[in-house]
Design an enzyme around this catalytic site. Structure first.
Site, PDB file in Angstrom:
ATOM      1  N   ARG A   1      -5.065 -15.530 -14.898  1.00  0.00           N
ATOM      2  CA  ARG A   1      -5.458 -16.496 -14.481  1.00  0.00           C
ATOM      3  C   ARG A   1      -6.851 -16.103 -14.826  1.00  0.00           C
ATOM      4  O   ARG A   1      -7.195 -16.512 -16.137  1.00  0.00           O
ATOM      5  CB  ARG A   1      -5.482 -17.001 -13.196  1.00  0.00           C
ATOM      6  N   ASP A   2      -7.844 -15.359 -14.273  1.00  0.00           N
ATOM      7  CA  ASP A   2      -9.139 -14.929 -14.621  1.00  0.00           C
ATOM      8  C   ASP A   2      -9.261 -14.057 -15.888  1.00  0.00           C
ATOM      9  O   ASP A   2     -10.055 -14.393 -16.402  1.00  0.00           O
ATOM     10  CB  ASP A   2      -9.843 -14.435 -13.705  1.00  0.00           C
TER      11      ASP A   2
ATOM     12  N   HIS B   1     -15.173  -9.507  -5.729  1.00  0.00           N
ATOM     13  CA  HIS B   1     -15.204  -9.269  -6.742  1.00  0.00           C
ATOM     14  C   HIS B   1     -16.381  -9.559  -7.402  1.00  0.00           C
ATOM     15  O   HIS B   1     -16.885 -10.273  -8.013  1.00  0.00           O
ATOM     16  CB  HIS B   1     -14.078 -11.224  -7.368  1.00  0.00           C
TER      17      HIS B   1
ATOM     18  N   HIS C   1     -17.932  -6.895 -11.037  1.00  0.00           N
ATOM     19  CA  HIS C   1     -17.940  -7.660 -13.159  1.00  0.00           C
ATOM     20  C   HIS C   1     -18.086  -6.534 -13.154  1.00  0.00           C
ATOM     21  O   HIS C   1     -19.313  -5.730 -12.445  1.00  0.00           O
ATOM     22  CB  HIS C   1     -18.294  -8.350 -13.539  1.00  0.00           C
TER      23      HIS C   1
ATOM     24  N   CYS D   1     -15.980 -14.136 -17.834  1.00  0.00           N
ATOM     25  CA  CYS D   1     -16.484 -15.817 -17.447  1.00  0.00           C
ATOM     26  C   CYS D   1     -16.922 -17.072 -18.421  1.00  0.00           C
ATOM     27  O   CYS D   1     -17.929 -16.599 -18.879  1.00  0.00           O
ATOM     28  CB  CYS D   1     -17.166 -16.484 -15.948  1.00  0.00           C
TER      29      CYS D   1
ATOM     30  N   ASN E   1     -13.774  -8.296 -15.320  1.00  0.00           N
ATOM     31  CA  ASN E   1     -13.196  -7.804 -14.056  1.00  0.00           C
ATOM     32  C   ASN E   1     -13.423  -6.189 -13.749  1.00  0.00           C
ATOM     33  O   ASN E   1     -12.690  -5.721 -15.041  1.00  0.00           O
ATOM     34  CB  ASN E   1     -12.141  -8.760 -13.420  1.00  0.00           C
TER      35      ASN E   1
END
Length: 316
Positions: free
Chosen positions: A24-25, A216, A218, A249, A258
C-alpha cells in the site's frame, strides 16, 4: 545465505509483529501503474515469507491515489490469505466499500499538524478528527479492528519540529473515538531516538499504553533503525516497514522511503527477536518486485543478500 550473529540484548521484546506496508504505502507513489495481478502476487509472496500483517490497499478516491484505484479488484484476490490484511479508509464511503468486500481490519489516517492536515486531507486537524469519529465507531460496530495513523509526529516540512503535547492530543482523540491501535508516523524522517522516547513517555503519561502503539519510521536521515531500537527499548513491539524500502509520501516531498522490512528483520534477528519472517524469501520477493518496477531495491539488506556470498560466515 549469510545471516547475522545472534547476540540478544536485555529488556527488549521477545517477538515483534511487523506491520508490512509495502503493497500500500510502498506502491502508492509509483509513477507507472503496477498491474493488479502483480500487486496480488506481491501480497501473496509477502505472506509466504511469513509476514502476518500486510496492508493490502487503500479505499481512497482514485483521483487522489490513482495507483490504488483497483482496490475493489485487488482485495478479493488476496482476502483468503492466512494473514491480516488491513486497508485504509478515508471516510464513511471508503469504509462501506471495504466492509462490502469483507475487510475486517481498517485504518484511518490523521495528522498531528495543521499544515499536513490541509495538504493531505484538505481539512483542519479537528475537522478531520470529526470525520473519522463516526467512521471508527461504525467500523467497531461492524466488528472490524481499527488502526489510527498519525502523520508528522516528529516534524513537519512547513511547521518544523512538532511539539510532543500536540501529537499526544491527536493520539488521545483517536483512542477516545475507538481506535484499538496507533501508528506514530515520522513522515519526513527527522526523528531521533531521544525524541522517540519522549513521545512514547508522554503518551503513557496520558493513558495510552505501549502495547497499542506501533512506530512508522522513514529513513531520510538514516535514523530509522536507531529510532526503532529506541522504541523497542521502551517496550513497543509493533513496527511498520516496507518490503524493499519502497514508498514515501506523495504530500511530503522531502520524505524518502520507509524503513525496509529486510533491514529491520536483519537487526531483529541479530538481537534474537522473533518475527516469524523468512529473510531469504522476503529478499527474493523484494528483488522480484524491484524487477517489475525497473530499478534496484533501496534496501541495503536486499542489495547485500542478492549478490553472491562474499565469504562471510554463515549463522551457526
Amino acid at each position: 545465505m549469510t545471516l547475522p550473529m545472534v547476540v540478544p540484548a536485555p529488556d527488549l521484546p521477545a517477538r515483534v509483529r511487523i506491520h508490512e506496508v509495502g503493497a500500500r504505502d510502498g506502491l502508492q507513489n509509483e509513477k507507472s501503474t503496477v498491474p493488479t495481478e502483480v500487486k496480488a502476487e506481491f501480497v501473496r509472496r509477502l505472506a509466504d515469507a511469513g509476514l502476518t500483517t500486510i496492508e493490502a490497499t487503500s479505499f481512497v478516491h482514485p483521483k487522489w491515489v490513482p495507483q490504488l484505484a483497483d482496490a475493489e479488484q485487488l482485495f478479493p484476490m488476496v482476502r483468503d490469505l492466512a494473514a491480516d490484511l488491513p486497508v485504509l479508509v478515508p471516510n464513511q464511503r471508503g469504509l462501506d466499500r471495504a466492509l462490502a468486500l469483507g475487510a475486517r481490519r481498517v485504518a484511518v489516517f490523521a495528522s498531528a499538524t495543521e499544515s499536513f492536515a490541509k495538504a493531505n486531507l484538505n481539512r483542519t486537524v479537528d475537522e478531520s478528527l470529526a470525520v473519522f469519529d463516526p467512521v471508527v465507531r461504525h467500523a467497531r460496530d461492524e466488528g472490524a479492528h481499527v488502526r489510527g495513523y498519525v502523520s508528522m509526529c516528529f516534524g513537519d516540512p512547513w511547521e518544523g519540529a512538532v511539539p510532543v503535547p500536540q501529537v499526544v492530543r491527536v493520539c488521545r482523540a483517536l483512542m477516545d473515538m475507538g481506535c484499538q491501535e496507533l501508528s506514530l508516523g515520522d513522515t519526513i524522517g527527522v526523528a531521533t531516538p531521544g525524541h522517540v522516547g519522549a513521545l512514547l513517555a508522554a503518551l503513557n503519561a496520558e493513558g495510552v499504553p505501549t502495547d497499542v502503539i506501533g512506530v512508522h519510521f522513514h529513513d531520510t536521515y538514516g535514523q530509522a533503525l536507531a529510532n526503532t531500537l529506541a522504541a523497542l527499548r521502551h517496550g513497543v513491539s509493533t513496527v511498520d516497514a516496507s518490503a524493499g524500502g519502497l514508498g514515501g509520501c506523495p504530500y511530503a516531498k522531502s520524505a524518502t522511503g520507509n524503513l525496509a522490512t529486510e533491514d529491520l528483520v536483519w537487526m531483529l534477528r541479530g538481537l534474537g527477536i522473533d518475527t516469524g519472517v523468512d529473510l531469504g524469501r522476503l529478499v527474493a520477493t523484494s528483488a522480484w518486485m524491484a524487477e517489475h518496477l525497473g530499478r534496484p531495491s533501496p534496501s541495503r539488506t536486499v542489495r547485500a543478500l542478492s549478490h553472491k556470498d562474499t565469504g562471510a560466515p554463515e549463522e551457526q
